[in-house]
Design an enzyme around this catalytic site. Sequence first.
Site, PDB file in Angstrom:
ATOM      1  N   GLU A  45       0.824  -1.213   0.000  1.00 20.81           N
ATOM      2  CA  GLU A  45       0.000   0.000   0.000  1.00 20.81           C
ATOM      3  C   GLU A  45       0.855   1.260   0.000  1.00 20.81           C
ATOM      4  O   GLU A  45       0.540   2.231  -0.692  1.00 20.81           O
ATOM      5  CB  GLU A  45      -0.948   0.011   1.205  1.00 20.81           C
ATOM      6  N   TYR A 128      -6.892   6.764   3.410  1.00 24.52           N
ATOM      7  CA  TYR A 128      -6.964   5.642   2.476  1.00 24.52           C
ATOM      8  C   TYR A 128      -6.217   4.407   3.000  1.00 24.52           C
ATOM      9  O   TYR A 128      -6.770   3.307   3.061  1.00 24.52           O
ATOM     10  CB  TYR A 128      -6.421   6.013   1.086  1.00 24.52           C
ATOM     11  N   ASP A 146      -9.684   5.441  -2.536  1.00 27.12           N
ATOM     12  CA  ASP A 146      -8.549   5.980  -3.289  1.00 27.12           C
ATOM     13  C   ASP A 146      -9.083   6.685  -4.542  1.00 27.12           C
ATOM     14  O   ASP A 146     -10.285   6.878  -4.684  1.00 27.12           O
ATOM     15  CB  ASP A 146      -7.571   4.851  -3.657  1.00 27.12           C
TER      16      ASP A 146
END
Length: 349
Positions: A45, A128, A146
């Site tokens: 991520e 996010y 996102d």
Amino acid sequence: MPLSKPKISALTTRLLIWYDQHGRDLPWRIKGGQKPDPYHVLVSEMMLQQTTVATVKNYYSKFLQQFPTVRALARAEVETVLQTWAGLGYYRRAKLLHACAQTLVTEHAALWPQTVEGLKKLPGLGAYTAGAMAAIAFHQPVAAVDGNVERVISRLHGLTQPPKDNIKKIAALTQALVPQKRAGDFAQALMDLGATVCTPRHPACGRCPWAAACVAHQKGLQEKIPAKVAKKKPRSCYARAYVLRDQHGKIYIEQRPHTGLLANMWALPMGPWEEEGYQHTPPIKAQWRRVEGQVSHIFTHLRLYVEVMEARISTPPQLNGQWLSAPALEKLGWPKLMQKIFHHWRQAA
DNA sequence: AAGACGTGGAA
DNA sequence: TTTCCAAGTCT
């Protein structure tokens, strides 16, 4: 107008079925309801922030090989982490990821917070990433909004404002769609839908499991939504870079300042980046010779032109950086700007 | 709360 | 060549 509960349930189910058939196979993705390693999810991520899947693939495995566990990452020097990150861009992420690992180990006994609120307190995790971690790594029924999701949800509901002006509403509308089970799959499904079907340009509505319910599609506005925000052109800057060699042919490098562009990365000495013209501010006095031509490099908000200067000296003075032989130099990871400058210099030589 | 912060690929 | 933009966060 919010959707009714049965409609939400139908959309969610349809998307998960679509995901089972059409979801992408990615190195960091676990399919079939297994819980992935939270550390692996975090690394992926962080790397994926503003960075394409194709680019991240080239770094993800290498990074985990170098730092296999969150404890290994926490133990490492931040300089080593930056080295491994070199070329991937947005280098602050590497520092934040390292700080996150250290925080987790020292303040949480290496036990992950599993809620969005807890995760958001960790360095580098914003709205996010905290949502993505909670959903994907810990199967919490939360949304991960996102850029893909902003676009998909804006189209689904026919929201004509720019998503950033509407982010709370989009977050709420997304949360309303999150199922109690398979929240991690749902989060990834929504992003895959955005990345492969509900794309920024020319969305493939014919292949979309949500087309029948999509307001933008019904109104033919799928190309108009989300509204685009005009972007500023990057301004131009000019600077010189200095290739200084000692009597053994070793090259002098130093670390960039800890803030600003390429912060803390190894680099050739450079003068100030000015908007009009190249200032000559070499690291030491010497017979500097200009290498013909120039290097141009575009950052998000800056277009940089670099002139390369070179000099040889026989008795190196005391400096704060390091002297590296050519092989040692090549073993280090470098930001792309430095790769270009080295390449330009070698070609001219 | 705009702007800083990298890079690569597609059109 | 230029423009857009890709799983954002921090200040």
